[in-house]
Design a protein around this motif. Structure first.
Motif, PDB file in Angstrom:
ATOM      1  N   CYS A 132      41.440  41.146  44.216  1.00  8.91           N
ATOM      2  CA  CYS A 132      42.043  40.377  43.134  1.00  8.91           C
ATOM      3  C   CYS A 132      41.494  40.849  41.781  1.00  8.91           C
ATOM      4  O   CYS A 132      40.280  40.921  41.599  1.00  8.91           O
ATOM      5  CB  CYS A 132      41.736  38.896  43.332  1.00  8.91           C
ATOM      6  N   HIS A 134      41.592  39.251  39.125  1.00 12.30           N
ATOM      7  CA  HIS A 134      41.094  38.101  38.378  1.00 12.30           C
ATOM      8  C   HIS A 134      39.701  37.684  38.829  1.00 12.30           C
ATOM      9  O   HIS A 134      38.792  37.519  38.019  1.00 12.30           O
ATOM     10  CB  HIS A 134      42.083  36.929  38.546  1.00 12.30           C
ATOM     11  N   CYS A 135      39.516  37.546  40.169  1.00 11.61           N
ATOM     12  CA  CYS A 135      38.213  37.037  40.643  1.00 11.61           C
ATOM     13  C   CYS A 135      37.491  38.002  41.584  1.00 11.61           C
ATOM     14  O   CYS A 135      36.336  37.774  41.935  1.00 11.61           O
ATOM     15  CB  CYS A 135      38.392  35.679  41.327  1.00 11.61           C
ATOM     16  N   CYS A 150      45.680  36.299  46.410  1.00 11.08           N
ATOM     17  CA  CYS A 150      44.238  36.066  46.433  1.00 11.08           C
ATOM     18  C   CYS A 150      43.981  34.705  47.080  1.00 11.08           C
ATOM     19  O   CYS A 150      44.442  33.681  46.576  1.00 11.08           O
ATOM     20  CB  CYS A 150      43.659  36.089  45.025  1.00 11.08           C
ATOM     21  N   CYS A 153      41.582  32.391  44.295  1.00  9.10           N
ATOM     22  CA  CYS A 153      42.117  31.832  43.042  1.00  9.10           C
ATOM     23  C   CYS A 153      43.637  31.722  43.044  1.00  9.10           C
ATOM     24  O   CYS A 153      44.212  31.162  42.111  1.00  9.10           O
ATOM     25  CB  CYS A 153      41.647  32.645  41.835  1.00  9.10           C
TER      26      CYS A 153
HETATM   27 ZN   LIG Z   1      41.386  35.817  42.837  1.00  6.06          ZN
END
Ligand SMILES: [Zn+2]
Length: 311
Positions: A132, A134-135, A150, A153
């Motif tokens: 991911c 983002h995270c 993901c 998140c």
């Molecule tokens: Zn994520």
């Protein structure tokens, strides 16, 4: 003599499915943008390589059917993607060989070449979205659509498809063509470039033509579009007319030369898998370009985009 996605009468169906493979389904084992293809008559040297079925990979990758991901179907025959694991040793046997995108350009029949390049696009996307953005958690396959999700998140990643325009700029009976600097392909190309943030396709046409050759255009008219999986691109083809001064000011870090060519001066493209080739031949010969061009064969236009500039 058709664009690479023009596979009629074969029927491409990309609807999402979570289905699992049968032994006689096609499997595209991909690694480094190459597919493991099979020469079913190994006695023929330099024979043609085709997409194998799961039954033909069983000895090479015993757990292929458990790992494979459904891609699409052609004529209701399913195709699956199998990603080679880093540690996996695949022995080329003479009848099984890795073949890259250069091979796909000439592979017959063309609907199988289309399947192979589209599979490599999906492979590149999955490889680049294993985690991911983002995270940082490891992504998993969506159960409901062609996406990576993901589990931590909830971020969803869809296949990467970058829109780009390709423009045939005309000036009366002349066509603008160019040659790229520092590329293997030496033939004539049309102006092309990626759509940027906040732009309509038409605005991209105006900007790219101005940036690359310093010309104004008017009467921008849509021609055809084309999935160009080699570069994860959707090409959107336009015709445009020169507006005003015809003096070319070359963007020299990108183009080696550009000029105006009459219909007689436009060389016949020999492989016509790209929308750019089709636009050149359409301009040269008119609506019945395919008949007029006859049965010419050989190497053709490579649609070279500014991948390096974007990377
Ligand atoms: Zn994520």
């Amino acid at each position: 003599m058709k664009m690479i996605q023009d596979i009629a009468p074969h029927k491409y169906d990309n609807a999402f499915s979570g289905r699992k493979p049968e032994l006689d389904d096609y499997v595209l084992l991909i690694h480094n943008n190459s597919a493991l293809l099979i020469n079913r008559d190994a006695k023929i040297q330099d024979g043609s390589f085709e997409i194998p079925m799961f039954s033909e990979l069983a000895a090479t990758v015993p757990d292929a059917r458990e790992r494979a991901v459904y891609l699409f179907s052609i004529d209701e025959k399913p195709y699956f993607l199998l990603e080679k694991k880093e540690e996996e040793e695949i022995v080329e046997t003479g009848c099984l060989e890795w073949k890259g995108t250069q091979y796909f350009r000439m592979m017959e029949p063309m609907f199988q070449a289309f399947a192979a390049i589209t599979a490599t696009q999906v492979w590149r996307w999955r490889q680049s979205r294993k985690f991911c953005g983002h995270c940082g958690a490891r992504t998993t396959d969506s159960k409901t659509e062609r996406a990576l999700v993901c589990p931590v998140c909830g971020q969803i990643e869809y296949p990467k498809i970058s829109p780009a325009v390709i423009v045939a700029v005309t000036n009366g009976d002349k066509l603008l063509m160019s040659k790229y600097r520092g590329r293997a392909y030496r033939g004539y190309a049309l102006i092309a470039g990626f759509v940027e943030i906040g732009e309509t396709f038409e605005e991209t046409v105006h900007r790219e033509v101005m940036e690359e050759v310093g010309l104004k255009v008017k009467n921008v008219r849509y021609f055809k579009s084309q999935p160009w999986a080699f570069t994860d691109t959707e090409m959107i083809g336009f015709y445009a007319e020169l507006d005003g001064d015809d003096a070319i000011r070359l963007q020299e870090d990108e183009l080696a030369e550009a000029g105006w060519y009459t219909r007689e001066e436009i060389p016949d493209d020999e492989v016509l898998i790209s929308v750019g080739s089709e636009m050149k031949m359409h301009f040269k010969y008119g609506d019945d370009w395919m008949e007029k061009l006859g049965t010419v064969k050989g190497t053709g236009e490579t649609l070279e985009l500014r991948q390096s500039a974007r990377a």
